[in-house]
Design an enzyme around this catalytic site. Structure first.
Site, PDB file in Angstrom:
ATOM      1  N   HIS A   1       0.129  -5.299   3.317  1.00 28.94           N
ATOM      2  CA  HIS A   1       1.151  -4.764   3.523  1.00 28.94           C
ATOM      3  C   HIS A   1       3.211  -5.165   3.585  1.00 28.94           C
ATOM      4  O   HIS A   1       3.589  -6.147   3.058  1.00 28.94           O
ATOM      5  CB  HIS A   1       0.943  -4.978   5.063  1.00 28.94           C
ATOM      6  CG  HIS A   1      -0.765  -4.703   4.967  1.00 28.94           C
ATOM      7  ND1 HIS A   1      -1.132  -3.362   5.791  1.00 28.94           N
ATOM      8  CD2 HIS A   1      -1.633  -5.105   4.718  1.00 28.94           C
ATOM      9  CE1 HIS A   1      -1.579  -3.175   5.721  1.00 28.94           C
ATOM     10  NE2 HIS A   1      -2.721  -3.798   5.309  1.00 28.94           N
TER      11      HIS A   1
ATOM     12  N   GLU B   1      -1.726  -6.647   7.570  1.00 25.43           N
ATOM     13  CA  GLU B   1      -0.176  -6.087   8.369  1.00 25.43           C
ATOM     14  C   GLU B   1      -0.114  -7.089   9.382  1.00 25.43           C
ATOM     15  O   GLU B   1      -0.685  -7.392  10.325  1.00 25.43           O
ATOM     16  CB  GLU B   1      -0.068  -4.904   9.085  1.00 25.43           C
ATOM     17  CG  GLU B   1       1.494  -4.299   9.542  1.00 25.43           C
ATOM     18  CD  GLU B   1       2.552  -4.986   8.572  1.00 25.43           C
ATOM     19  OE1 GLU B   1       2.866  -5.870   8.321  1.00 25.43           O
ATOM     20  OE2 GLU B   1       3.272  -4.166   8.000  1.00 25.43           O
TER      21      GLU B   1
ATOM     22  N   ARG C   1      -5.534   1.064   4.215  1.00 30.04           N
ATOM     23  CA  ARG C   1      -4.575   2.396   3.616  1.00 30.04           C
ATOM     24  C   ARG C   1      -4.474   1.328   2.287  1.00 30.04           C
ATOM     25  O   ARG C   1      -4.078   1.477   1.485  1.00 30.04           O
ATOM     26  CB  ARG C   1      -3.093   2.278   4.614  1.00 30.04           C
ATOM     27  CG  ARG C   1      -2.783   0.472   4.909  1.00 30.04           C
ATOM     28  CD  ARG C   1      -1.857   1.412   6.513  1.00 30.04           C
ATOM     29  NE  ARG C   1      -1.169  -0.079   7.279  1.00 30.04           N
ATOM     30  CZ  ARG C   1      -2.197  -0.044   8.416  1.00 30.04           C
ATOM     31  NH1 ARG C   1      -3.189  -0.007   8.422  1.00 30.04           N
ATOM     32  NH2 ARG C   1      -1.172  -1.983   8.763  1.00 30.04           N
TER      33      ARG C   1
ATOM     34  N   HIS D   1       0.404  -7.743  13.533  1.00 30.79           N
ATOM     35  CA  HIS D   1      -0.354  -7.499  14.939  1.00 30.79           C
ATOM     36  C   HIS D   1       0.867  -6.549  15.817  1.00 30.79           C
ATOM     37  O   HIS D   1       1.347  -7.847  16.271  1.00 30.79           O
ATOM     38  CB  HIS D   1      -1.540  -7.789  15.319  1.00 30.79           C
ATOM     39  CG  HIS D   1      -1.895  -7.458  16.375  1.00 30.79           C
ATOM     40  ND1 HIS D   1      -1.798  -7.109  17.019  1.00 30.79           N
ATOM     41  CD2 HIS D   1      -4.191  -7.227  16.259  1.00 30.79           C
ATOM     42  CE1 HIS D   1      -3.094  -6.587  17.951  1.00 30.79           C
ATOM     43  NE2 HIS D   1      -3.862  -6.438  17.212  1.00 30.79           N
ATOM     44  N   TYR D   2       0.943  -5.724  16.084  1.00 29.37           N
ATOM     45  CA  TYR D   2       2.140  -5.382  16.549  1.00 29.37           C
ATOM     46  C   TYR D   2       2.022  -5.038  18.550  1.00 29.37           C
ATOM     47  O   TYR D   2       2.188  -4.410  18.974  1.00 29.37           O
ATOM     48  CB  TYR D   2       2.413  -3.666  16.430  1.00 29.37           C
ATOM     49  CG  TYR D   2       3.600  -4.118  15.353  1.00 29.37           C
ATOM     50  CD1 TYR D   2       4.813  -4.654  15.325  1.00 29.37           C
ATOM     51  CD2 TYR D   2       3.613  -4.118  13.806  1.00 29.37           C
ATOM     52  CE1 TYR D   2       6.420  -4.493  15.232  1.00 29.37           C
ATOM     53  CE2 TYR D   2       4.363  -3.961  13.071  1.00 29.37           C
ATOM     54  CZ  TYR D   2       5.892  -4.742  13.767  1.00 29.37           C
ATOM     55  OH  TYR D   2       6.082  -4.447  12.005  1.00 29.37           O
TER      56      TYR D   2
ATOM     57  N   HIS E   1       1.073  -0.864  -0.271  1.00 27.86           N
ATOM     58  CA  HIS E   1      -0.557   0.376   0.207  1.00 27.86           C
ATOM     59  C   HIS E   1       0.476   1.598   0.089  1.00 27.86           C
ATOM     60  O   HIS E   1       1.717   1.245   0.474  1.00 27.86           O
ATOM     61  CB  HIS E   1      -0.857   0.203   0.727  1.00 27.86           C
ATOM     62  CG  HIS E   1      -0.571  -0.640   2.606  1.00 27.86           C
ATOM     63  ND1 HIS E   1       0.327   0.995   2.794  1.00 27.86           N
ATOM     64  CD2 HIS E   1       0.264  -1.122   3.359  1.00 27.86           C
ATOM     65  CE1 HIS E   1       1.111   1.044   3.898  1.00 27.86           C
ATOM     66  NE2 HIS E   1       1.094  -0.772   4.578  1.00 27.86           N
TER      67      HIS E   1
END
Length: 232
Positions: A182, A87, A60, A89-90, A9
């Site tokens: 991502h 994306e 996004r 996962h943080y 993206h």
């Protein structure tokens, strides 16, 4: 020979602010919008046409996919969105400034969370998980399957079932596929396709908004891959 195209993206607001993003919805910046337009123009001038567009469910990605689709002149083509392409996962780091986080926890620890293959960041608040489960975009997830944190290894395990069940069969059947995803979900796929080691994949960086073409043999094994960086 079969081929597919993958694009990260365009730049998001959190990218610009140097924040951990993960599953948080962060919109495209003005620069990110232009990156998506340019990706679409490059694909158009390179002669690409698609009949399948896959995306994560995060805005996004879906917005980048819509912009690219518009540039291709294929505005009626549906975008197939799946949480499995989200994306990484943080966890509790999501939304935090990366420099401030390094100052708080130390550069070494933050580097371990960011760049190791199998180390997970601290878990996010379980309340955040319930918020995601109530989001209609995640209505199909099995209860309790929303992650509270992920390593890149976890992301690989999340992405590959969707690749093998949905995207790869479409390519094998002769469909022209564009995948908008991502940095980490693309790295998860690249690790598998290119049979990269755990150590090698953490050194790979995926630029925003630049199409990457994968050419596959009859057994769906990569022959080569390259970026399209043509001038406008």
């Amino acid at each position: 020979m079969q081929q597919f195209v993958v694009v990260r993206h365009g730049q998001s607001q959190f990218n610009a602010e140097n924040r951990f993003t993960g599953w948080i919805d962060s919109p495209l910046t003005v620069a990110g919008v232009e990156e998506a337009h340019r990706a679409g123009r490059i694909l158009t001038t390179s002669g690409f046409r698609f009949d399948r567009i896959y995306s994560s469910v995060l805005v996004r990605c879906t917005e980048s996919a819509r912009i690219i689709r518009e540039e291709l002149g294929e505005t009626e083509l549906p975008i197939i969105a799946s949480w499995r392409l989200n994306e990484r996962h943080y966890g509790a780091l999501q939304g935090l400034d990366k420099a401030e986080t390094a100052s708080r926890f130390g550069e070494r620890q933050v580097s371990l969370w960011r760049r190791s293959y199998d180390v997970r960041p601290p878990e996010s608040d379980p309340q955040d998980s319930r918020d995601v489960e109530n989001d209609p975009r995640y209505a199909g997830l099995p209860k309790g399957s929303v992650p509270l944190t992920e390593s890149l290894a976890d992301t690989v395990q999340r992405v590959l079932p969707y690749w093998n069940a949905e995207i790869l069969p479409a390519i094998r059947a002769g469909h022209s596929v564009l995948l908008v995803a991502h940095g980490n979900s693309i790295r998860a796929l690249i690790k598998y396709l290119d049979d990269m080691s755990d150590a090698a994949i953490v050194e790979v960086n995926i630029p925003t908004g630049i199409p990457q073409v994968y050419e596959l043999d009859d057994e769906m094994r990569p022959l080569r891959h390259y970026y399209l960086t043509g001038a406008d």
